[in-house]
Scaffold this active site. Structure first.
Site, PDB file in Angstrom:
ATOM      1  N   GLY A   1       0.818  -1.217   0.000  1.00  0.00           N
ATOM      2  CA  GLY A   1       0.000   0.000   0.000  1.00  0.00           C
ATOM      3  C   GLY A   1       0.847   1.261   0.000  1.00  0.00           C
ATOM      4  O   GLY A   1       2.040   1.218   0.289  1.00  0.00           O
TER       5      GLY A   1
ATOM      6  N   ARG B   1       0.032  -5.409  -5.095  1.00  0.00           N
ATOM      7  CA  ARG B   1       0.001  -6.520  -4.134  1.00  0.00           C
ATOM      8  C   ARG B   1       0.064  -7.818  -4.938  1.00  0.00           C
ATOM      9  O   ARG B   1      -0.339  -7.857  -6.098  1.00  0.00           O
ATOM     10  CB  ARG B   1      -1.272  -6.474  -3.304  1.00  0.00           C
ATOM     11  CG  ARG B   1      -1.404  -5.187  -2.476  1.00  0.00           C
ATOM     12  CD  ARG B   1      -2.457  -5.337  -1.399  1.00  0.00           C
ATOM     13  NE  ARG B   1      -2.738  -4.065  -0.745  1.00  0.00           N
ATOM     14  CZ  ARG B   1      -2.041  -3.568   0.283  1.00  0.00           C
ATOM     15  NH1 ARG B   1      -1.024  -4.238   0.777  1.00  0.00           N
ATOM     16  NH2 ARG B   1      -2.375  -2.416   0.822  1.00  0.00           N
TER      17      ARG B   1
ATOM     18  N   ASP C   1       5.503  -5.225   5.849  1.00  0.00           N
ATOM     19  CA  ASP C   1       5.814  -6.557   6.382  1.00  0.00           C
ATOM     20  C   ASP C   1       5.785  -7.628   5.290  1.00  0.00           C
ATOM     21  O   ASP C   1       6.684  -8.472   5.214  1.00  0.00           O
ATOM     22  CB  ASP C   1       4.867  -6.907   7.540  1.00  0.00           C
ATOM     23  CG  ASP C   1       3.395  -6.802   7.171  1.00  0.00           C
ATOM     24  OD1 ASP C   1       3.055  -6.089   6.200  1.00  0.00           O
ATOM     25  OD2 ASP C   1       2.563  -7.440   7.847  1.00  0.00           O
ATOM     26  N   GLY C   2       4.766  -7.555   4.409  1.00  0.00           N
ATOM     27  CA  GLY C   2       4.684  -8.526   3.315  1.00  0.00           C
ATOM     28  C   GLY C   2       5.879  -8.401   2.388  1.00  0.00           C
ATOM     29  O   GLY C   2       6.519  -9.403   2.025  1.00  0.00           O
TER      30      GLY C   2
ATOM     31  N   THR D   1       5.630   1.271   6.228  1.00  0.00           N
ATOM     32  CA  THR D   1       4.347   0.805   6.743  1.00  0.00           C
ATOM     33  C   THR D   1       3.621   1.936   7.413  1.00  0.00           C
ATOM     34  O   THR D   1       4.081   2.474   8.417  1.00  0.00           O
ATOM     35  CB  THR D   1       4.489  -0.361   7.733  1.00  0.00           C
ATOM     36  OG1 THR D   1       3.327  -0.370   8.546  1.00  0.00           O
ATOM     37  CG2 THR D   1       5.690  -0.227   8.636  1.00  0.00           C
TER      38      THR D   1
ATOM     39  N   ASP E   1       1.026   1.522   8.870  1.00  0.00           N
ATOM     40  CA  ASP E   1       0.424   0.908  10.056  1.00  0.00           C
ATOM     41  C   ASP E   1       1.385   0.880  11.246  1.00  0.00           C
ATOM     42  O   ASP E   1       0.984   0.594  12.360  1.00  0.00           O
ATOM     43  CB  ASP E   1      -0.012  -0.523   9.756  1.00  0.00           C
ATOM     44  CG  ASP E   1      -0.899  -0.616   8.530  1.00  0.00           C
ATOM     45  OD1 ASP E   1      -1.449   0.425   8.130  1.00  0.00           O
ATOM     46  OD2 ASP E   1      -1.030  -1.715   7.977  1.00  0.00           O
TER      47      ASP E   1
ATOM     48  N   ASP F   1       3.447  -1.378  11.849  1.00  0.00           N
ATOM     49  CA  ASP F   1       3.335  -2.729  12.403  1.00  0.00           C
ATOM     50  C   ASP F   1       4.621  -3.544  12.298  1.00  0.00           C
ATOM     51  O   ASP F   1       4.638  -4.738  12.575  1.00  0.00           O
ATOM     52  CB  ASP F   1       2.170  -3.489  11.729  1.00  0.00           C
ATOM     53  CG  ASP F   1       2.263  -3.495  10.206  1.00  0.00           C
ATOM     54  OD1 ASP F   1       3.234  -2.943   9.667  1.00  0.00           O
ATOM     55  OD2 ASP F   1       1.356  -4.043   9.561  1.00  0.00           O
TER      56      ASP F   1
ATOM     57  N   ARG G   1      -4.571  -1.571   9.810  1.00  0.00           N
ATOM     58  CA  ARG G   1      -4.854  -3.006   9.941  1.00  0.00           C
ATOM     59  C   ARG G   1      -5.051  -3.392  11.407  1.00  0.00           C
ATOM     60  O   ARG G   1      -5.892  -2.857  12.073  1.00  0.00           O
ATOM     61  CB  ARG G   1      -3.718  -3.832   9.325  1.00  0.00           C
ATOM     62  CG  ARG G   1      -3.715  -3.792   7.808  1.00  0.00           C
ATOM     63  CD  ARG G   1      -2.921  -4.960   7.263  1.00  0.00           C
ATOM     64  NE  ARG G   1      -2.534  -4.720   5.888  1.00  0.00           N
ATOM     65  CZ  ARG G   1      -3.307  -4.942   4.833  1.00  0.00           C
ATOM     66  NH1 ARG G   1      -4.514  -5.426   4.989  1.00  0.00           N
ATOM     67  NH2 ARG G   1      -2.871  -4.698   3.619  1.00  0.00           N
TER      68      ARG G   1
ATOM     69  N   MET H   1      -6.906   9.190   2.307  1.00  0.00           N
ATOM     70  CA  MET H   1      -6.338  10.542   2.339  1.00  0.00           C
ATOM     71  C   MET H   1      -5.083  10.607   3.195  1.00  0.00           C
ATOM     72  O   MET H   1      -4.158  11.355   2.894  1.00  0.00           O
ATOM     73  CB  MET H   1      -7.366  11.524   2.894  1.00  0.00           C
ATOM     74  CG  MET H   1      -8.531  11.711   1.953  1.00  0.00           C
ATOM     75  SD  MET H   1      -9.713  12.823   2.623  1.00  0.00           S
ATOM     76  CE  MET H   1      -8.794  14.337   2.545  1.00  0.00           C
TER      77      MET H   1
ATOM     78  N   ARG I   1      -2.800   8.417   3.581  1.00  0.00           N
ATOM     79  CA  ARG I   1      -1.577   7.777   3.081  1.00  0.00           C
ATOM     80  C   ARG I   1      -1.168   8.296   1.696  1.00  0.00           C
ATOM     81  O   ARG I   1      -0.105   7.931   1.191  1.00  0.00           O
ATOM     82  CB  ARG I   1      -1.726   6.259   3.065  1.00  0.00           C
ATOM     83  CG  ARG I   1      -2.722   5.734   2.072  1.00  0.00           C
ATOM     84  CD  ARG I   1      -2.753   4.220   2.086  1.00  0.00           C
ATOM     85  NE  ARG I   1      -3.231   3.725   0.807  1.00  0.00           N
ATOM     86  CZ  ARG I   1      -3.457   2.464   0.513  1.00  0.00           C
ATOM     87  NH1 ARG I   1      -3.245   1.533   1.415  1.00  0.00           N
ATOM     88  NH2 ARG I   1      -3.873   2.104  -0.679  1.00  0.00           N
TER      89      ARG I   1
HETATM   90  N1  LIG Z   1       5.179 -14.378   2.671  1.00  0.00           N
HETATM   91  C1  LIG Z   1       5.485 -13.741   1.532  1.00  0.00           C
HETATM   92  N2  LIG Z   1       6.425 -14.262   0.701  1.00  0.00           N
HETATM   93  C2  LIG Z   1       6.765 -13.630  -0.448  1.00  0.00           C
HETATM   94  N3  LIG Z   1       6.194 -12.475  -0.865  1.00  0.00           N
HETATM   95  C3  LIG Z   1       5.256 -11.912  -0.090  1.00  0.00           C
HETATM   96  C4  LIG Z   1       4.847 -12.515   1.142  1.00  0.00           C
HETATM   97  N4  LIG Z   1       3.892 -11.738   1.694  1.00  0.00           N
HETATM   98  C5  LIG Z   1       3.705 -10.697   0.839  1.00  0.00           C
HETATM   99  N5  LIG Z   1       4.524 -10.796  -0.221  1.00  0.00           N
HETATM  100  C6  LIG Z   1       4.602  -9.868  -1.362  1.00  0.00           C
HETATM  101  O1  LIG Z   1       4.979  -8.569  -0.905  1.00  0.00           O
HETATM  102  C7  LIG Z   1       4.286  -7.562  -1.630  1.00  0.00           C
HETATM  103  C8  LIG Z   1       3.631  -6.586  -0.700  1.00  0.00           C
HETATM  104  O2  LIG Z   1       2.889  -7.258   0.320  1.00  0.00           O
HETATM  105  P1  LIG Z   1       1.621  -6.575   1.026  1.00  0.00           P
HETATM  106  O3  LIG Z   1       1.245  -7.420   2.174  1.00  0.00           O
HETATM  107  O4  LIG Z   1       0.589  -6.315  -0.008  1.00  0.00           O
HETATM  108  O5  LIG Z   1       2.109  -5.134   1.468  1.00  0.00           O
HETATM  109  P2  LIG Z   1       3.134  -4.649   2.582  1.00  0.00           P
HETATM  110  O6  LIG Z   1       4.490  -5.044   2.156  1.00  0.00           O
HETATM  111  O7  LIG Z   1       2.944  -3.188   2.584  1.00  0.00           O
HETATM  112  O8  LIG Z   1       2.720  -5.299   3.866  1.00  0.00           O
HETATM  113  C9  LIG Z   1       3.294  -8.272  -2.538  1.00  0.00           C
HETATM  114  O9  LIG Z   1       3.796  -8.239  -3.870  1.00  0.00           O
HETATM  115  C10 LIG Z   1       3.232  -9.687  -1.988  1.00  0.00           C
HETATM  116  O10 LIG Z   1       3.016 -10.666  -2.985  1.00  0.00           O
HETATM  117  O1  LIG Z   2      -7.066  -0.973  -0.196  1.00  0.00           O
HETATM  118  P1  LIG Z   2      -5.628  -1.374  -0.201  1.00  0.00           P
HETATM  119  O2  LIG Z   2      -4.796  -0.623  -1.169  1.00  0.00           O
HETATM  120  O3  LIG Z   2      -5.417  -2.838  -0.301  1.00  0.00           O
HETATM  121  O4  LIG Z   2      -5.034  -0.916   1.186  1.00  0.00           O
HETATM  122  C1  LIG Z   2      -5.649  -1.068   2.439  1.00  0.00           C
HETATM  123  C2  LIG Z   2      -4.596  -1.392   3.467  1.00  0.00           C
HETATM  124  O5  LIG Z   2      -3.391  -0.744   3.185  1.00  0.00           O
HETATM  125  C3  LIG Z   2      -2.838  -0.189   4.353  1.00  0.00           C
HETATM  126  O6  LIG Z   2      -2.959   1.207   4.287  1.00  0.00           O
HETATM  127  C4  LIG Z   2      -1.370  -0.527   4.410  1.00  0.00           C
HETATM  128  O7  LIG Z   2      -1.206  -1.919   4.346  1.00  0.00           O
HETATM  129  P2  LIG Z   2       0.131  -2.605   3.823  1.00  0.00           P
HETATM  130  O8  LIG Z   2       1.126  -2.483   4.935  1.00  0.00           O
HETATM  131  O9  LIG Z   2      -0.193  -4.028   3.552  1.00  0.00           O
HETATM  132  O10 LIG Z   2       0.583  -1.895   2.605  1.00  0.00           O
HETATM  133  C5  LIG Z   2      -3.658  -0.785   5.498  1.00  0.00           C
HETATM  134  O11 LIG Z   2      -3.736   0.076   6.610  1.00  0.00           O
HETATM  135  C6  LIG Z   2      -4.976  -0.997   4.837  1.00  0.00           C
HETATM  136  O12 LIG Z   2      -5.725  -2.011   5.463  1.00  0.00           O
HETATM  137 MG   LIG Z   3       1.422  -4.946   5.531  1.00  0.00          MG
END
Ligand SMILES: Nc1ncnc2c1ncn2[C@@H]1O[C@H](COP(=O)(O)OP(=O)(O)O)[C@@H](O)[C@H]1O
Ligand SMILES: O=P(O)(O)OC[C@H]1O[C@](O)(COP(=O)(O)O)[C@@H](O)[C@@H]1O
Ligand SMILES: [Mg+2]
Length: 551
Positions: free
Chosen positions: A163, A226, A252-253, A280, A282, A284, A327, A427, A429
């Site tokens: 995000g 994502r 984190d992802g 992030t 969040d 988190d 989140r 708004m 972010r």
């Molecule tokens: N356990 C995982 N292993 C590999 N890639 C991951 C994993 N979790 C998330 N990703 C990848 O990281 C990217 C961002 O993850 P997402 O959870 O959407 O956002 P954020 O990194 O902000 O938490 C995505 O392209 C997703 O496919």
């Molecule tokens: O609607 P989207 O783009 O999936 O984003 C919503 C989520 O993105 C965030 O702003 C950020 O989340 P990530 O850390 O996974 O990027 C969360 O607070 C919210 O739940």
């Molecule tokens: Mg995340």
């Protein structure tokens, strides 16, 4: 405002170009920060079996949960533990080194002790008792005397995932600037649209001229997405293009994704640095003090709370309800509430609302987006639905709560109320980062580049107790940081807003148990990993510089 977007189509090849050509928004003035933070590093403590041992040793043990990487644990006297980051020389022997070009840079060569001492580390916990072990440390970030890349050998790339978050463009700009102007690196590639951009999208050459103004805009000029994390395709693309420094900005992802890319790069024996910058909104991500963009987000969220307060004050029996992103972590809600102080409740009892309305005639409620999800049984979305990255889709707790409050007062109490619901979600972010976040983004980006040039890899660059550090990926991805409603910060919030805690003793006990369990798991995990497999001295880079110092 110069543009209104109703929906955002997935980026086409031309959208990458158009993001670069976009003019900064009229609203993109730099705002000075009004919120200050105390450091909130995660509470996991380290265990060390030998507090008296005067000799340093590295124990490298297989990471139990996250990948196959070797953990580098260095122990020292009085319970000192360094959770070190990998280095290219750990798996590629006889790598040549070069003097750091910064030593000939007129701006830096005059700075006393500009290069970071090899033994500099930063403690995870600063509050200790007289007899406490020294505890866990992380390697201090910054420029090293020797680098592992020649300037014209480097081919770097930058990708943003997940995000949006205020400050993404600043980080991109500062990585490009650091590479160009500190290290003379001329080849930097922008990957379009997140991880899948490595194999399914366009790329763009990033130059200082091209990124000069981007920090004044919200969003990311590179686009984001994502899902789409295909490790072998990503590493194939890195290998085919000859990229040798990969800068990954995400939450984190994203850091989990970066960790497996690092594992695969290492498995293939490539001289490729994989470095993360934690993004992030969040807040988190564990271990680090705070993430970039959080300060800006809190400031924006505070505006929504102010609006709710103005609305609530202006009508009789009026409730202003604000839902804030974050989140499951809830930090934006907690900090924005603390910053504005206009909030009267955070957790939910109709009796309390009634009392407050009778006393004051109005009230403001702030709710975190991840709150009460288990209560929203009758929802439009199935509770198990996920986004493309595998994150559980959250249902709109703000709308749900609004309806519940309205129903309660209209049907059960026959008491007319006014309710104004504000959802500033996107708004907060989508705005450009404020002054304090801009400075933070700059330091993060510069630290990350110094680490990569010095040959470190498999790390996230992060602030720990106010110092820039390199943190191994496994520490960043092992758990999520969230608001603890039995800690000091929550107690401060309750007294600042004069609200009851709504907790019963059972909740407190269960919450404490959960924390204890987490600490126990981390400690047991560490004990297992600290079983020494003998490696007598710290990293090759350290040895080199030590020899240099001795000479
Ligand atoms: N356990 C995982 N292993 C590999 N890639 C991951 C994993 N979790 C998330 N990703 C990848 O990281 C990217 C961002 O993850 P997402 O959870 O959407 O956002 P954020 O990194 O902000 O938490 C995505 O392209 C997703 O496919
Ligand atoms: O609607 P989207 O783009 O999936 O984003 C919503 C989520 O993105 C965030 O702003 C950020 O989340 P990530 O850390 O996974 O990027 C969360 O607070 C919210 O739940
Ligand atoms: Mg995340």
């Amino acid at each position: 405002m110069d543009s209104v977007a109703l929906s955002s189509p997935s980026p086409s090849p031309s959208s990458l170009k158009s993001r670069f050509l976009q003019k900064p928004s009229q609203n993109s003035k730099q705002l000075s920060s009004s919120v200050s933070f105390s450091s909130s590093s995660s509470s996991s403590s380290s265990s060390c079996s030998d507090f008296r041992s005067p000799t340093k040793a590295i124990s490298m043990a297989a990471a139990s949960n996250n990948g196959n990487s070797q953990r580098k644990i260095v122990t020292g006297p009085a319970g000192y533990v360094l959770e070190d980051v990998p280095h290219l020389s750990d798996y590629i022997p006889d790598l040549p080194t070069y003097p750091n070009p910064l030593q000939d840079n007129p701006a830096y060569s005059v700075v006393k002790q500009y290069f970071v001492h090899v033994d500099d580390t930063v403690p995870q916990k600063v509050v200790v008792h007289k007899d406490s072990p020294r505890g866990t440390h992380f390697r201090r970030a910054g420029p090293r005397q020797k680098v592992y890349f020649e300037s014209d050998e480097v081919y770097a790339c930058i990708v943003t995932c997940g995000g949006l978050c205020p400050g993404l463009n600043t980080v991109i700009r500062e990585i490009v600037y650091s590479l160009y102007y500190m290290y003379g690196v001329k080849r930097v590639l922008g990957i379009d649209g997140g991880y899948r951009g490595f194999y399914a999208k366009n790329t763009i050459a990033l130059t200082p001229k091209g990124v000069n103004d981007i920090h004044k805009r919200g969003g990311t000029v590179l686009g984001t997405s994502r899902g789409g994390h295909d490790t072998s395709k990503i590493v194939d693309s890195i290998q085919d293009r000859g990229i040798n420094q990969v800068y990954i900005i995400g939450g984190d992802g994203t850091q989990k994704g970066a960790s497996v890319i690092y594992e695969e790069v290492r498995r293939r024996g490539l001289k490729v640095v994989v470095a993360g910058i934690p993004k992030t909104i969040d807040n988190d991500i564990p271990v680090i003090d705070r993430s970039f963009g959080f300060d800006t987000a809190v400031e924006e969220a505070q505006r929504a709370i102010n609006a709710a307060h103005v609305e609530a004050e202006s009508s009789e029996n009026c409730i202003g309800l604000v839902k804030l992103m974050g989140r499951y972590s809830g930090f934006i809600a907690m900090y924005a509430t603390l910053a504005s102080r206009d909030v009267d409740w955070h957790g939910g009892l109709f009796e309390y609302i009634e009392t407050r309305l009778k006393e004051n005639g109005h009230m403001v409620i702030v709710i975190a987006e991840g709150a009460g999800q288990d209560l929203l049984a009758e929802s439009i979305r199935s509770a198990t639905q996920q986004d493309a990255s595998g994150n559980k889709l959250l249902q709109d707790v703000g709308l749900w709560l609004s309806q519940k409050i309205k129903d309660h007062f209209a049907k059960e109490k026959k008491m007319p109320i006014n309710l104004k619901y504000i959802d500033p979600t996107y708004m907060i972010r989508a705005v450009p980062s404020n002054a304090s976040d801009n400075v933070y983004c700059t330091l993060l980006a510069q630290s990350c580049v110094h680490g990569a040039m010095a040959g470190y890899t498999g790390y996230t660059s992060g602030l720990v107790n106010g110092r820039q550090t390199y943190i191994p990926f496994y520490r960043i991805i092992e758990k999520q940081h969230h608001v603890v409603i039995t800690d000091r910060m929550w107690a401060r919030l309750l007294s600042s807003t004069n609200q009851p805690s709504f907790m019963n003793p059972k909740d407190v006990i269960e919450d404490k148990k959960e924390e204890e369990l987490l600490t126990q798991i981390v400690n047991e995990d560490k004990k297992e990993e600290e079983l020494p497999t003998k490696i007598p001295d710290i990293s090759t880079e350290d040895n080199l510089v030590k020899k240099e110092i001795a000479a």
